[in-house]
Design a protein around this motif. Structure first.
Motif, mmCIF file in Angstrom:
data_model
loop_
_atom_site.group_PDB
_atom_site.id
_atom_site.type_symbol
_atom_site.label_atom_id
_atom_site.label_comp_id
_atom_site.label_asym_id
_atom_site.label_seq_id
_atom_site.Cartn_x
_atom_site.Cartn_y
_atom_site.Cartn_z
ATOM 1 N N ALA A 1 0.707 -1.193 0.135
ATOM 2 C CA ALA A 1 -0.010 0.129 -0.006
ATOM 3 C C ALA A 1 0.963 1.532 0.040
ATOM 4 C CB ALA A 1 -0.947 -0.043 1.242
ATOM 5 N N ASN A 2 2.249 0.967 0.210
ATOM 6 C CA ASN A 2 2.879 2.139 0.123
ATOM 7 C C ASN A 2 3.157 3.060 -1.139
ATOM 8 O OD1 ASN A 2 6.205 2.599 -1.073
ATOM 9 N ND2 ASN A 2 5.150 0.545 -0.992
ATOM 10 N N ASP A 3 3.175 4.625 -0.819
ATOM 11 C CA ASP A 3 3.505 5.262 -2.122
ATOM 12 C C ASP A 3 4.734 5.660 -2.032
ATOM 13 O OD1 ASP A 3 0.672 5.649 -3.647
ATOM 14 O OD2 ASP A 3 0.203 6.465 -1.732
ATOM 15 N N ILE A 4 5.281 6.190 -0.707
ATOM 16 C CA ILE A 4 6.505 6.381 -0.508
ATOM 17 C C ILE A 4 6.826 5.459 0.679
ATOM 18 C CG2 ILE A 4 6.838 8.716 -1.576
ATOM 19 C CD1 ILE A 4 6.681 9.817 1.154
ATOM 20 N N ASN A 5 8.103 5.173 0.902
ATOM 21 C CA ASN A 5 8.585 4.535 1.925
ATOM 22 C C ASN A 5 9.885 5.251 2.455
ATOM 23 O OD1 ASN A 5 11.106 2.644 1.177
ATOM 24 N ND2 ASN A 5 9.432 2.879 -0.689
ATOM 25 N N GLU A 6 10.264 5.407 4.001
ATOM 26 C CA GLU A 6 11.126 6.113 4.469
ATOM 27 C C GLU A 6 12.376 5.086 4.923
ATOM 28 O OE1 GLU A 6 10.834 9.463 5.918
ATOM 29 O OE2 GLU A 6 8.736 9.719 5.049
ATOM 30 N N GLN A 7 13.622 5.481 4.359
ATOM 31 C CA GLN A 7 14.773 4.790 4.428
ATOM 32 C C GLN A 7 15.787 5.839 4.856
ATOM 33 O OE1 GLN A 7 14.143 1.682 4.451
ATOM 34 N NE2 GLN A 7 12.508 1.548 3.366
ATOM 35 N N ILE A 8 15.567 6.236 6.109
ATOM 36 C CA ILE A 8 16.183 7.628 6.341
ATOM 37 C C ILE A 8 17.310 7.336 7.695
ATOM 38 C CG2 ILE A 8 14.550 9.019 5.467
ATOM 39 C CD1 ILE A 8 13.505 8.971 8.365
ATOM 40 N N SER A 9 18.069 6.051 7.760
ATOM 41 C CA SER A 9 19.014 5.810 8.660
ATOM 42 C C SER A 9 20.358 6.811 8.321
ATOM 43 C CB SER A 9 19.495 4.473 8.779
ATOM 44 O OG SER A 9 19.833 4.188 7.401
ATOM 45 N N THR A 10 20.841 7.167 9.325
ATOM 46 C CA THR A 10 22.276 7.989 9.601
ATOM 47 C C THR A 10 23.044 7.300 8.720
ATOM 48 O OG1 THR A 10 21.928 8.564 11.856
ATOM 49 C CG2 THR A 10 24.019 9.105 10.845
ATOM 50 N N TYR B 1 24.144 12.413 17.981
ATOM 51 C CA TYR B 1 24.941 11.603 17.564
ATOM 52 C C TYR B 1 24.518 10.799 16.229
ATOM 53 C CZ TYR B 1 28.148 7.558 17.524
ATOM 54 O OH TYR B 1 29.261 6.735 17.332
ATOM 55 N N TYR B 2 23.064 10.737 16.035
ATOM 56 C CA TYR B 2 22.665 10.294 14.754
ATOM 57 C C TYR B 2 22.197 11.325 13.672
ATOM 58 C CZ TYR B 2 23.164 5.572 17.203
ATOM 59 O OH TYR B 2 23.472 4.756 17.837
ATOM 60 N N LEU B 3 22.662 12.553 13.890
ATOM 61 C CA LEU B 3 22.329 13.676 12.934
ATOM 62 C C LEU B 3 20.898 13.979 12.830
ATOM 63 C CD1 LEU B 3 25.354 13.257 12.882
ATOM 64 C CD2 LEU B 3 25.160 13.444 10.334
ATOM 65 N N VAL B 4 20.104 13.859 13.637
ATOM 66 C CA VAL B 4 18.710 14.248 13.669
ATOM 67 C C VAL B 4 18.504 15.609 13.412
ATOM 68 C CG1 VAL B 4 16.447 14.366 14.535
ATOM 69 C CG2 VAL B 4 17.852 12.259 14.912
ATOM 70 N N CYS B 5 19.133 16.538 14.301
ATOM 71 C CA CYS B 5 19.271 18.036 13.968
ATOM 72 C C CYS B 5 19.758 18.424 12.662
ATOM 73 C CB CYS B 5 19.955 18.559 15.082
ATOM 74 S SG CYS B 5 19.054 18.198 16.890
ATOM 75 N N ARG B 6 20.949 17.847 12.312
ATOM 76 C CA ARG B 6 21.581 18.274 11.140
ATOM 77 C C ARG B 6 20.687 17.762 9.772
ATOM 78 N NH1 ARG B 6 23.133 17.818 6.456
ATOM 79 N NH2 ARG B 6 25.113 17.889 5.417
ATOM 80 N N ASP B 7 19.915 16.872 9.841
ATOM 81 C CA ASP B 7 19.407 16.513 8.504
ATOM 82 C C ASP B 7 17.818 16.888 8.721
ATOM 83 O OD1 ASP B 7 21.454 15.225 7.358
ATOM 84 O OD2 ASP B 7 21.057 13.242 7.729
ATOM 85 N N PHE B 8 17.596 17.524 9.714
ATOM 86 C CA PHE B 8 15.932 17.896 9.791
ATOM 87 C C PHE B 8 15.447 18.673 8.636
ATOM 88 C CE2 PHE B 8 12.554 20.495 11.202
ATOM 89 C CZ PHE B 8 11.358 19.855 11.453
#
Length: 326
Positions: free
Chosen positions: A190-199, A294-301
């Motif tokens: 059912a996916n239109d897009i899928n999130e593959q957003i690991s560091t 550490y996992y760059l959540v802020c950097r990539d937001f």
């Protein structure tokens, strides 16, 4: 040599992840290329290029709608009839083990940002938005408190968003519990897009992205794991890529950037109790205020937010979207 171990990238089987879980799509493929041998030799699906036309696209779209309806029924049942999904919305899916490096938090912070933007809009502005369904699923290790905290925050956000009459069908958030292969067989088609957003640099391979693209989904992702190999095969222009590269990670950690205005607003909304008792979520978000990323959540937001805006713009052009997807 026969007596040595050889490293081979993980793979997935079309028998399970197309033929079994998506019989309608399997039938379309078989009829189009006039053989079902693609089940054991997936390279044969390249034959679709020779019969690609408007009629085939319409068949693929019809299959996608059938699979969305199937997931809609599942969510309706699992939420005791409380959440009704819009089959015409963009189904944005992230299902995988809950872990900080896989960055469900980045997805969730982006979801909260969308919610806050909707709340600021006039009714006229809201009419121009692309409706989104955000699907999360995955399990946390028994002793992994942070992962459990992330699951709790996802559910708290879902409770607020799904019960906000101002938002309605513009945004729905669902955490599907007790994730399993059987559930995946309903969710993935059912996916239109899928999130593959690991560091970048952390995903050894990542097989869920393979399952999703085999079922007609587009990747929003970072330069990590199998995303890199898929980009080489299908073309970067047919994926929604963002974020730091693996070679940049160490330098970014040594010189962390400040939290952006939009992310600060997201964290403040959690702190102010918009999504329930703020004290429950405090340990999940305080790390970012303390300068730890550490996992760059802020950097990539900010990059994540921008790529989602781009996805919306493409979705509004059905011809462009179906060209990328098929």
């Amino acid at each position: 040599m026969a007596h040595k171990f050889i490293n081979v990238t993980n793979g997935v089987t079309p028998r399970r992840w197309i033929k079994q879980c998506n019989p309608a799509l399997s039938q379309v493929i078989t009829e189009a290329i006039k053989t079902d041998e693609w089940v054991s030799n997936l390279s044969l699906v390249k034959g679709l290029e020779n019969v690609f036309n408007h009629e085939l696209i319409e068949k693929f779209i019809h299959v996608k709608q059938l699979n969305k309806d199937r997931l809609k029924r599942l969510v309706f049942r699992l939420t005791d009839s409380k959440v009704v999904l819009d089959r015409n919305a963009l189904f944005d899916v992230m299902v995988k083990r809950i872990h900080e490096y896989k960055r469900q938090l980045l997805n969730l912070f982006g979801t909260i940002h969308t919610y806050l933007q909707i709340k600021k809009m006039t009714p006229m502005q809201r009419m121009k938005l692309v409706p989104r369904v955000k699907i999360f699923a995955g399990k946390a290790a028994i002793g992994y408190d942070m992962a459990k905290g992330i699951i709790k925050l996802i559910n708290s956000v879902a409770d607020t968003v799904n019960n906000d009459p101002e938002v309605g069908n513009l945004l729905k958030v669902v955490f599907i519990p007790n994730y399993s292969v059987s559930l995946a067989e309903v969710i993935i088609p059912a996916n239109d897009i899928n999130e593959q957003i690991s560091t970048a640099g952390y995903e050894a391979s990542g097989t869920s992205c393979m399952k999703f693209v085999m079922n007609g989904g587009l990747i929003v992702g970072t330069w990590d794991g199998a995303n890199v190999e898929i980009a080489e095969e299908v073309g970067e222009e047919n994926m929604f890529m963002f974020g730091a590269k693996a070679y940049e990670v160490a330098g970014i950690r040594a010189n962390p950037i400040p939290i952006s205005k939009d992310l600060a607003e997201v964290l403040a909304a959690i702190d102010n109790g918009m999504f329930g008792d703020a004290s429950i979520h405090k340990f999940v978000i305080d790390q970012f205020r303390g300068g730890s990323d550490y996992y760059l959540v802020c950097r990539d937001f900010d990059g994540y937010v921008k790529v989602q805006e781009h996805i919306d713009s493409v979705w509004k052009n059905p011809q462009e979207w179906t060209t990328i997807m098929y």
